[in-house]
Design a protein around this motif. Structure first.
Motif, short mmCIF file in Angstrom:
data_model
loop_
_atom_site.label_atom_id
_atom_site.label_comp_id
_atom_site.label_asym_id
_atom_site.label_seq_id
_atom_site.Cartn_x
_atom_site.Cartn_y
_atom_site.Cartn_z
N MET A 111 9.93 -34.74 -113.23
CA MET A 111 9.37 -34.30 -114.63
C MET A 111 8.74 -33.10 -114.10
O MET A 111 8.35 -32.63 -113.30
CB MET A 111 8.15 -34.84 -114.90
N ILE A 112 8.98 -31.82 -114.83
CA ILE A 112 8.53 -30.04 -114.79
C ILE A 112 7.10 -30.43 -115.23
O ILE A 112 7.61 -29.84 -116.57
CB ILE A 112 9.82 -29.10 -115.06
N THR A 113 6.35 -30.42 -115.09
CA THR A 113 4.85 -29.48 -116.20
C THR A 113 4.10 -29.01 -115.18
O THR A 113 3.85 -28.70 -114.27
CB THR A 113 3.89 -31.26 -116.04
N VAL A 114 3.48 -27.99 -115.61
CA VAL A 114 1.71 -27.36 -115.49
C VAL A 114 0.69 -28.15 -116.11
O VAL A 114 0.95 -28.37 -117.57
CB VAL A 114 2.26 -26.11 -115.71
N ALA A 115 -0.73 -27.99 -115.25
CA ALA A 115 -1.41 -29.11 -116.25
C ALA A 115 -3.03 -28.63 -115.42
O ALA A 115 -2.86 -26.98 -114.30
CB ALA A 115 -1.65 -30.63 -116.14
N HIS A 116 -3.23 -27.42 -115.73
CA HIS A 116 -4.69 -26.72 -115.71
C HIS A 116 -5.92 -27.38 -115.76
O HIS A 116 -6.34 -28.42 -116.68
CB HIS A 116 -4.80 -25.75 -116.59
N ALA A 117 -7.03 -27.44 -114.66
CA ALA A 117 -8.33 -28.08 -114.81
C ALA A 117 -8.95 -27.56 -114.39
O ALA A 117 -8.97 -26.28 -113.27
CB ALA A 117 -7.83 -29.48 -114.34
N GLY A 118 -10.79 -27.24 -114.35
CA GLY A 118 -11.77 -26.59 -113.49
C GLY A 118 -12.70 -28.21 -112.97
O GLY A 118 -13.37 -29.03 -114.17
N PHE A 119 -13.15 -27.44 -112.53
CA PHE A 119 -15.11 -28.27 -112.61
C PHE A 119 -15.52 -27.04 -111.83
O PHE A 119 -14.76 -26.16 -110.83
CB PHE A 119 -14.16 -29.59 -111.33
N THR A 120 -16.75 -27.73 -111.65
CA THR A 120 -17.92 -26.22 -110.94
C THR A 120 -18.74 -28.23 -110.13
O THR A 120 -19.50 -29.21 -111.28
CB THR A 120 -19.29 -25.86 -111.34
N LEU A 121 -19.34 -28.15 -108.88
CA LEU A 121 -20.13 -28.91 -108.37
C LEU A 121 -20.81 -28.20 -107.00
O LEU A 121 -20.78 -27.20 -106.90
CB LEU A 121 -19.08 -29.45 -106.88
N THR A 122 -22.18 -28.67 -108.05
CA THR A 122 -23.25 -28.14 -107.12
C THR A 122 -24.08 -29.00 -106.27
O THR A 122 -24.39 -30.31 -106.21
CB THR A 122 -24.73 -27.68 -107.80
N ARG A 123 -24.56 -28.47 -105.18
CA ARG A 123 -25.58 -29.50 -104.37
C ARG A 123 -26.15 -28.68 -103.48
O ARG A 123 -25.89 -27.28 -103.01
CB ARG A 123 -24.33 -29.97 -103.35
#
Length: 150
Positions: free
Chosen positions: A1-13
């Motif tokens: 399966m040829i796919t592209v998914a985009h995702a983002g996140f921010t983590l603060t410590r």
């Protein structure tokens, strides 16, 4: 399966160490190796560390179940005690699973330091996803915290 998914996140410590000690955990090879990509579930492989703009980091290791993971990061921006920006690629068993841009922002809070990690990823062909990457990043930041407190 040829796919592209985009995702983002921010983590603060927040870590109970001076900012210079948090910075050194990224900028000094022995200190980074103590927390980044280590653990009993891995057999270490290739490791490169070149902390400078344009420098390349590599961390390759095999899970004990046989899966080979490879991380290659290029430093695109470094401002001492302030920020690090990388672009990096991940492979599993030789298959390219993602490309990401990640930033690490450092803030001096006096007797402790804050790290804000923000990442934007392109996840390929269903082999990776944003939730898995965020989970892995949380585990790395936990390992960083354990290393800083030891």
């Amino acid at each position: 399966m040829i796919t592209v998914a985009h995702a983002g996140f921010t983590l603060t410590r927040d870590y109970p160490v001076p900012i210079a000690e948090l910075w050194a955990a990224f900028a000094v090879e022995e200190r980074k190796r103590a927390w980044f990509g280590g653990g009993d579930e891995w057999t270490p492989g290739e490791w490169r560390f070149d902390f400078r703009v344009g420098g390349l980091d590599v961390d390759e290791a095999r899970f004990h179940d046989g899966v080979l993971s490879r991380y290659e990061a290029r430093y695109t921006d470094i401002v001492e005690l302030t920020r690090i920006v990388t672009s990096y690629d991940m492979w599993i068993d030789g298959r390219h699973i993602s490309t990401s841009v990640a930033s690490f922002e450092f803030e001096d809070l006096g007797d402790q330091a804050r790290l804000t990690h923000t990442e934007h990823g392109v996840h390929l062909d269903g082999l990776d996803d944003g939730a898995s990457r965020e989970h892995g990043s949380r585990l790395l930041l936990d390992a960083l915290g354990r290393t800083l407190s030891s």
